[in-house]
Scaffold this motif. Structure first.
Motif, PDB file in Angstrom:
ATOM      1  N   ALA A 144     -55.873  15.540 -15.981  1.00  0.00           N
ATOM      2  CA  ALA A 144     -56.223  16.573 -14.995  1.00  0.00           C
ATOM      3  C   ALA A 144     -55.002  17.026 -14.210  1.00  0.00           C
ATOM      4  O   ALA A 144     -54.839  18.222 -13.924  1.00  0.00           O
ATOM      5  CB  ALA A 144     -57.305  16.053 -14.050  1.00  0.00           C
ATOM      6  N   ILE A 145     -54.123  16.098 -13.864  1.00  0.00           N
ATOM      7  CA  ILE A 145     -52.921  16.464 -13.113  1.00  0.00           C
ATOM      8  C   ILE A 145     -52.000  17.300 -13.987  1.00  0.00           C
ATOM      9  O   ILE A 145     -51.448  18.303 -13.545  1.00  0.00           O
ATOM     10  CB  ILE A 145     -52.210  15.206 -12.573  1.00  0.00           C
ATOM     11  CG1 ILE A 145     -53.080  14.605 -11.472  1.00  0.00           C
ATOM     12  CG2 ILE A 145     -50.822  15.542 -12.047  1.00  0.00           C
ATOM     13  CD1 ILE A 145     -52.642  13.274 -10.970  1.00  0.00           C
ATOM     14  N   ARG A 146     -51.876  16.935 -15.247  1.00  0.00           N
ATOM     15  CA  ARG A 146     -51.038  17.731 -16.160  1.00  0.00           C
ATOM     16  C   ARG A 146     -51.622  19.120 -16.348  1.00  0.00           C
ATOM     17  O   ARG A 146     -50.908  20.112 -16.374  1.00  0.00           O
ATOM     18  CB  ARG A 146     -50.891  17.042 -17.502  1.00  0.00           C
ATOM     19  CG  ARG A 146     -50.021  17.866 -18.442  1.00  0.00           C
ATOM     20  CD  ARG A 146     -49.616  17.075 -19.664  1.00  0.00           C
ATOM     21  NE  ARG A 146     -48.707  17.868 -20.446  1.00  0.00           N
ATOM     22  CZ  ARG A 146     -49.033  18.453 -21.588  1.00  0.00           C
ATOM     23  NH1 ARG A 146     -50.238  18.317 -22.070  1.00  0.00           N
ATOM     24  NH2 ARG A 146     -48.148  19.166 -22.242  1.00  0.00           N
ATOM     25  N   GLU A 147     -52.933  19.215 -16.469  1.00  0.00           N
ATOM     26  CA  GLU A 147     -53.566  20.526 -16.622  1.00  0.00           C
ATOM     27  C   GLU A 147     -53.361  21.380 -15.373  1.00  0.00           C
ATOM     28  O   GLU A 147     -53.123  22.580 -15.466  1.00  0.00           O
ATOM     29  CB  GLU A 147     -55.060  20.362 -16.901  1.00  0.00           C
ATOM     30  CG  GLU A 147     -55.763  21.681 -17.134  1.00  0.00           C
ATOM     31  CD  GLU A 147     -57.237  21.499 -17.419  1.00  0.00           C
ATOM     32  OE1 GLU A 147     -58.022  22.332 -16.933  1.00  0.00           O
ATOM     33  OE2 GLU A 147     -57.609  20.543 -18.117  1.00  0.00           O
ATOM     34  N   ALA A 148     -53.430  20.769 -14.211  1.00  0.00           N
ATOM     35  CA  ALA A 148     -53.297  21.513 -12.954  1.00  0.00           C
ATOM     36  C   ALA A 148     -51.852  21.888 -12.639  1.00  0.00           C
ATOM     37  O   ALA A 148     -51.594  22.971 -12.119  1.00  0.00           O
ATOM     38  CB  ALA A 148     -53.879  20.695 -11.799  1.00  0.00           C
ATOM     39  N   LEU A 149     -50.903  20.999 -12.939  1.00  0.00           N
ATOM     40  CA  LEU A 149     -49.517  21.204 -12.496  1.00  0.00           C
ATOM     41  C   LEU A 149     -48.508  21.401 -13.618  1.00  0.00           C
ATOM     42  O   LEU A 149     -47.351  21.726 -13.356  1.00  0.00           O
ATOM     43  CB  LEU A 149     -49.074  20.026 -11.621  1.00  0.00           C
ATOM     44  CG  LEU A 149     -49.874  19.835 -10.331  1.00  0.00           C
ATOM     45  CD1 LEU A 149     -49.464  18.546  -9.644  1.00  0.00           C
ATOM     46  CD2 LEU A 149     -49.693  21.022  -9.413  1.00  0.00           C
TER      47      LEU A 149
END
Length: 191
Positions: A144-149
């Motif tokens: 999720a963090i990779r998808e967001a940032l």
């Protein structure tokens, strides 16, 4: 850097980036027409079959989705009174044991540190499960963090760093357990 730390850094970054990570392949600029020329004419100029429709524009880069102005509704420009107005009275107030000038306001699932009257940094433990990035809920998982940032701007020995202007979001990793430990939001001037 010794081999062990290199392996730790590599495994940390791969943990956060997930297994679908693929390197970006750059194309020769001479092989593609300038984007401005394509938009101005509506077709690809000076190429065989130039009556092709305008190529689809690349999607907005992932890193532009979040400018990191706020995390959990708190900005690095907020004062104590701003934070209290947003979050209420803290459950506990303490001093940093190493830097006594820093005062920590403890909230459920959030710790806000002040230097003087302004926010110095804030921390969200991974156990919270999610955090708000610029008002958008993001799960505290590597995917999720990779998808967001997007991909991290820096890989440190203890985590991954995302930078937007002077604002930094650091994902601290517990490499031994293969998980995220805490996420800290702070200013470049506080490093």
């Amino acid at each position: 850097m010794n081999r062990r730390w290199a392996c730790v850094l590599l495994s940390s970054s791969l943990l956060l980036m997930g297994s679908q990570y693929t390197p970006v392949v750059s194309h020769s600029p001479a092989a593609e027409p300038p984007v401005a020329a394509v938009h101005a004419v509506g077709t690809v100029p000076d190429l065989p079959g130039s009556e092709q429709p305008i190529p689809e524009q690349p999607k907005e880069e992932v890193r532009d989705k979040h400018s990191l102005v706020t995390v959990n509704g708190i900005s690095l420009a907020d004062t104590r009174s701003d934070v209290i107005a947003k979050l209420g009275v803290p459950l506990e107030i303490s001093r940093d044991p190493l830097i006594p000038e820093l005062e920590l306001y403890h909230y459920a699932g959030l710790e806000v540190t002040f230097s003087g009257e302004h926010v110095h940094d804030l921390a969200v433990p991974a156990e919270e499960g999610s955090l708000l990035l610029d008002g958008t809920s993001v799960a505290i998982t590597p995917e999720a963090i990779r998808e967001a940032l997007g991909d991290p701007d820096y890989v440190a020995e203890d985590g991954l760093v995302y930078q937007r202007d002077f604002r930094l979001l650091k994902v601290y990793l517990n490499v031994d357990e293969g998980r995220i430990a805490v996420i800290r939001y702070y200013s470049l001037s506080n490093t």
